[in-house]
Design a protein around this motif. Structure first.
Motif, PDB file in Angstrom:
ATOM      1  N   VAL A 347      33.739  39.573  46.635  1.00 30.62           N
ATOM      2  CA  VAL A 347      34.118  39.966  45.281  1.00 30.62           C
ATOM      3  C   VAL A 347      35.535  39.458  45.025  1.00 30.62           C
ATOM      4  O   VAL A 347      36.454  39.738  45.802  1.00 30.62           O
ATOM      5  CB  VAL A 347      34.065  41.496  45.113  1.00 30.62           C
ATOM      6  N   GLU A 349      38.572  39.307  42.247  1.00 29.55           N
ATOM      7  CA  GLU A 349      39.018  40.013  41.041  1.00 29.55           C
ATOM      8  C   GLU A 349      40.305  39.422  40.474  1.00 29.55           C
ATOM      9  O   GLU A 349      41.282  39.194  41.199  1.00 29.55           O
ATOM     10  CB  GLU A 349      39.244  41.494  41.366  1.00 29.55           C
ATOM     11  N   ASP A 350      40.317  39.201  39.175  1.00 32.42           N
ATOM     12  CA  ASP A 350      41.473  38.677  38.450  1.00 32.42           C
ATOM     13  C   ASP A 350      42.546  39.767  38.323  1.00 32.42           C
ATOM     14  O   ASP A 350      42.268  40.867  37.841  1.00 32.42           O
ATOM     15  CB  ASP A 350      40.999  38.224  37.064  1.00 32.42           C
ATOM     16  N   ILE A 365      42.380  46.241  33.793  1.00 33.57           N
ATOM     17  CA  ILE A 365      42.317  46.367  35.247  1.00 33.57           C
ATOM     18  C   ILE A 365      41.836  47.753  35.650  1.00 33.57           C
ATOM     19  O   ILE A 365      41.082  47.904  36.630  1.00 33.57           O
ATOM     20  CB  ILE A 365      43.690  46.045  35.894  1.00 33.57           C
ATOM     21  N   THR A 368      38.185  47.750  35.282  1.00 39.84           N
ATOM     22  CA  THR A 368      37.591  46.916  36.316  1.00 39.84           C
ATOM     23  C   THR A 368      37.540  47.661  37.644  1.00 39.84           C
ATOM     24  O   THR A 368      36.565  47.561  38.392  1.00 39.84           O
ATOM     25  CB  THR A 368      38.388  45.607  36.466  1.00 39.84           C
ATOM     26  N   SER A 372      34.221  48.469  39.608  1.00 40.24           N
ATOM     27  CA  SER A 372      34.081  47.983  40.983  1.00 40.24           C
ATOM     28  C   SER A 372      33.641  49.102  41.912  1.00 40.24           C
ATOM     29  O   SER A 372      32.799  48.909  42.794  1.00 40.24           O
ATOM     30  CB  SER A 372      35.400  47.389  41.470  1.00 40.24           C
ATOM     31  N   LEU A 387      36.767  41.418  49.666  1.00 43.22           N
ATOM     32  CA  LEU A 387      37.484  41.482  48.391  1.00 43.22           C
ATOM     33  C   LEU A 387      38.706  40.569  48.406  1.00 43.22           C
ATOM     34  O   LEU A 387      39.507  40.600  49.343  1.00 43.22           O
ATOM     35  CB  LEU A 387      37.932  42.915  48.107  1.00 43.22           C
ATOM     36  N   ALA A 389      41.890  39.182  45.571  1.00 41.38           N
ATOM     37  CA  ALA A 389      42.532  39.254  44.257  1.00 41.38           C
ATOM     38  C   ALA A 389      43.133  37.894  43.970  1.00 41.38           C
ATOM     39  O   ALA A 389      43.464  37.145  44.905  1.00 41.38           O
ATOM     40  CB  ALA A 389      43.610  40.328  44.254  1.00 41.38           C
ATOM     41  N   VAL A 427      40.261  48.091  46.431  1.00 41.61           N
ATOM     42  CA  VAL A 427      40.029  48.005  44.990  1.00 41.61           C
ATOM     43  C   VAL A 427      41.098  48.798  44.235  1.00 41.61           C
ATOM     44  O   VAL A 427      41.602  48.361  43.186  1.00 41.61           O
ATOM     45  CB  VAL A 427      38.612  48.525  44.645  1.00 41.61           C
ATOM     46  N   LEU A 430      44.438  47.080  43.302  1.00 34.96           N
ATOM     47  CA  LEU A 430      44.477  45.982  42.338  1.00 34.96           C
ATOM     48  C   LEU A 430      45.510  46.174  41.223  1.00 34.96           C
ATOM     49  O   LEU A 430      46.225  45.218  40.881  1.00 34.96           O
ATOM     50  CB  LEU A 430      43.083  45.764  41.740  1.00 34.96           C
ATOM     51  N   LEU A 466      35.283  38.057  38.848  1.00 39.85           N
ATOM     52  CA  LEU A 466      35.596  38.733  37.587  1.00 39.85           C
ATOM     53  C   LEU A 466      36.911  38.203  37.043  1.00 39.85           C
ATOM     54  O   LEU A 466      37.918  38.136  37.767  1.00 39.85           O
ATOM     55  CB  LEU A 466      35.722  40.243  37.793  1.00 39.85           C
ATOM     56  N   THR A 467      36.946  37.845  35.746  1.00 40.18           N
ATOM     57  CA  THR A 467      38.172  37.348  35.123  1.00 40.18           C
ATOM     58  C   THR A 467      38.156  37.624  33.633  1.00 40.18           C
ATOM     59  O   THR A 467      37.082  37.708  33.024  1.00 40.18           O
ATOM     60  CB  THR A 467      38.335  35.831  35.361  1.00 40.18           C
TER      61      THR A 467
END
Length: 546
Positions: A347, A349-350, A365, A368, A372, A387, A389, A427, A430, A466-467
Motif C-alpha cells: 500500500v 500512500e500520498d 489525510i 485516508t 486505510s 506500507l 508513504a 498508517v 501518515l 493512493l494519491t
C-alpha cells in the motif's frame, strides 16, 4: 448376480463418510453392506415374476445415497421392473459421478441441477435428465436456538461478519446463498453491485477457513462459539435428531430459499442409454411411493414437491429462488476464485502537502487514514501487506518514498507485536509526514519493482496506490517512460498489478487509469469524502477483473 454389470466393471468408487440412515417405518428386506467402495445392495431374486434382474450402477451424492439404498433394497424386483441398483457415493463431479467415462455409472444423482449444467458447459454435452427430482431440501441459515438474527435478504446474510459458509467453488450448498443474492439483485430487491461487494470479505477469509468445508465442522463451530452457518434443512434435521443437546434453529431470509433438487441423469452411452434412462425413471417412481416418501422424511428430506417437513421441523413454506442467468453465476464464481487467493500487496500512500487540505469535516489525510484502517480489516491473517508513504524527497538521497512497514503476513509476530498492529501504527503516522510535492512516477516504478522482487506465486501480488494529485517531481522519469517500463518489465507468468485510487477530483484520473492499465490493474476515484472508504472494497474486488 445375473445382469448387465458385474462388480469388476464398476470403476472409481468413492468412499462415503455419510452415516447409514435408520428407518423405523421401512423394514429392510435385503442386506445392506457399507464398504470402502460405497453402498452395495444385494437384491432378492426370488420375488416371483423375475427370473433375473439387471443391475444399474448409480453415482449419488453422499447425502442421499443411504436413503436410495434403503428404498431400492425394500422395493421388490417387480416394482423396479426386474432391476436392481448399486448405489455408489460420489460428490459433485467426482470421477465416479462425471458422465461419459468408460466404465462409469449408468445413472448420476448429484445434489443439484447446477452440477448438470456445469458438466454440460464443461463438456459441450446435453445430458439426458430422466427425472427432474427424487428429493429436495432448501439451503438454510443455522444458529444456536434463541440466537438467530433476522435476515431480510441473502445479501444481508452474506455481509454478516464471521459467516460460516464453506467453499462456494466446490459445494452447491455453499454457493446457494450467492445464487439467492444474485436473484435478489436481478429482482431489484438489492443494488446490482451489492453482491460482488458482499463477497470480498468472505473470499478473503476463505483460505483461512477451509477446515469448515463440511456441515459438521460448521455446526461444531456454531455450537461452540455461536454465529451462523450455511447448511441444508436436511443436514440440520439430521443433526438435531442425532444430538438433541446441541439442537440448532433454522431460518431463511424473507426473499426465499434455493433448493437442492437431486435430479436423475442417464449417463450410460450408446445402446445402453435408453435402458439406463428407463431405469432412472423407475428409480424416481419408487422414491415417490409411500415407502420412499417416509424414508425421505425420516432422514430430513422433502419430496420433489418441496412440501414442508412434518412435526415443525425445518423452515416451512419458502419461496423458491432459482438461477435466472447461469452465466452471471459462473462469472461471479470466477471472480470469487480470484478473490479467494491470498493477497500480497504494498500500500503506497500520498503524503504531499495537498493531503492536508480540508475534505468535508476532516482533512484528506485524516479520511485516508480512516479508510486505510477500514480497508485493512478486509485482509485475513494470511494476507501479506506492507506500507510506503511518498512525497518529493521524503526518503532522502533523492528518493520520493519511505518504507513504513515491510511486506509481511498480518499474523507474523516481531518482538511480541503482530504485523497487523504494526500496519495500524504505521498508517496512523501518515499525518505527521504530510509536506512537499507529489513524487508519483518514481514511487510507482519503485513500488512495482519491490513487489515483483519478492513475488509470491501462491498469491495475488499488487500495488495499491493512493494519491490526490499529479506528478510534481521535475527530476523524475516521464509518464511515457514509466508506462513503457511497466509494460516491458511485467512478466505475464508472474504478474504484479497496480490498483490506483484517486482522492478527490484533484487527482489526475487519466494518468492513474493509464498506470493501472499498463499492468492489467484498475483505477478508482473517490470524488467525495464519503466515497473514500468504499474505494478500498472496490480495489479488493477489482482483482477479479484484472
Amino acid at each position: 448376480m445375473a445382469g448387465r454389470h458385474s462388480a469388476s466393471r464398476t470403476k472409481s468408487k468413492s468412499k462415503s463418510t455419510s452415516p447409514v440412515v435408520k428407518y423405523g417405518a421401512v423394514g429392510l428386506a435385503a442386506l445392506l453392506v457399507v464398504g470402502a467402495g460405497g453402498y452395495f445392495v444385494f437384491d432378492r431374486l426370488g420375488g416371483g415374476g423375475c427370473d433375473s434382474t439387471t443391475e444399474y450402477v448409480v453415482a449419488a451424492d453422499p447425502s442421499i445415497a443411504p436413503v436410495l439404498t434403503a428404498v431400492t433394497t425394500e422395493a421388490s424386483a417387480e416394482d423396479l421392473g426386474c432391476r436392481s441398483f448399486r448405489i455408489e457415493a460420489a460428490s459433485g463431479m467426482d470421477p465416479l459421478g462425471a458422465p461419459g467415462q468408460q466404465g462409469g455409472p449408468d445413472l448420476w444423482i448429484p445434489d443439484s441441477t447446477q452440477w448438470v449444467a456445469k458438466a454440460s458447459s464443461g463438456t459441450g454435452t446435453l445430458f439426458d435428465v430422466a427425472a427432474t427430482s427424487v428429493a429436495a431440501t432448501p439451503v438454510v441459515i443455522a444458529a444456536r436456538e434463541s440466537e438467530m438474527p433476522f435476515f431480510a435478504t441473502w445479501t444481508s446474510a452474506l455481509q454478516l461478519p464471521g459467516l460460516r459458509i464453506g467453499d462456494p467453488l466446490t459445494s452447491s450448498v455453499s454457493v446457494a446463498p450467492i445464487v439467492g443474492a444474485l436473484w435478489e439483485a436481478a429482482a431489484g430487491t438489492v443494488a446490482a453491485d451489492a453482491v460482488p461487494g458482499a463477497l470480498v470479505p468472505i473470499a478473503q477469509a476463505q483460505a483461512a477457513n477451509m477446515h469448515q468445508t463440511d456441515a459438521s465442522a460448521r455446526f461444531a463451530a456454531v455450537t461452540a462459539d455461536g454465529g451462523i452457518a450455511i447448511a441444508t434443512e436436511q443436514q440440520v434435521a439430521a443433526h438435531n435428531q442425532d444430538d438433541a443437546s446441541t439442537k440448532l434453529a433454522v431460518t431463511v431470509p424473507n426473499t426465499g430459499a434455493v433448493f437442492l433438487d437431486y435430479p436423475v441423469v442417464a449417463t450410460a452411452s450408446g445402446t445402453e442409454h435408453a435402458d439406463a434412462r428407463a431405469a432412472g425413471v423407475a428409480l424416481a417412481e419408487v422414491m415417490g411411493t409411500e415407502s420412499g416418501r417416509v424414508a425421505l422424511s425420516q432422514s430430513g428430506f422433502r419430496g420433489p414437491d418441496r412440501a414442508p417437513l412434518d412435526a415443525g421441523r425445518g423452515v416451512g413454506e419458502a419461496t423458491v429462488l432459482t438461477v435466472s442467468d447461469p452465466a452471471a453465476t459462473a462469472q461471479v464464481l470466477r471472480r470469487y476464485a480470484v478473490l479467494a487467493l491470498p493477497s500480497r500487496a504494498l500500500v503506497v500512500e500520498d503524503v504531499s502537502g495537498s493531503m492536508a487540505e480540508t475534505a468535508g469535516p476532516d482533512t484528506r489525510i485524516a479520511l485516508t487514514v480512516q479508510a486505510s484502517e477500514t480497508g485493512a480489516m478486509l485482509f485475513p491473517d494470511n494476507a501479506q501487506l506492507g506500507l510506503w508513504a511518498f512525497s518529493i524527497g521524503l526518503g532522502g538521497n533523492g528518493k520520493d518514498y519511505k518504507e513504513l512497514a515491510p511486506i509481511r503476513r498480518m499474523d507474523e509476530m516481531v518482538d511480541g507485536v503482530s504485523h497487523r498492529q504494526r500496519m495500524t501504527d504505521a498508517v496512523r503516522m501518515l499525518p505527521s509526514l504530510v509536506k512537499g510535492g507529489t513524487g508519483l512516477y518514481d514511487t510507482t516504478l519503485a513500488a512495482f519493482r519491490n513487489v515483483k522482487e519478492g513475488y509470491d506465486p501462491s498469491a495475488i501480488n499488487s500495488v495499491i496506490l493512493l494519491t490526490d494529485g499529479a506528478n510534481e517531481d521535475p527530476s523524475s522519469i516521464s509518464l511515457d517512460e514509466l508506462l513503457a517500463t511497466l509494460k516491458r518489465e511485467q512478466d505475464p507468468a508472474r504478474p504484479v498489478i497496480i490498483v490506483t485510487i484517486g482522492i478527490t477530483d484533484d487527482a489526475d484520473a487519466a494518468v492513474l487509469q493509464k498506470i493501472s492499465a499498463a499492468t492489467g490493474g484498475t483505477s478508482h476515484i473517490a470524488r467525495t469524502p464519503a466515497e473514500i472508504p468504499g474505494v478500498f472494497v472496490d480495489a479488493m474486488r477489482s482483482r477479479a477483473t484484472s
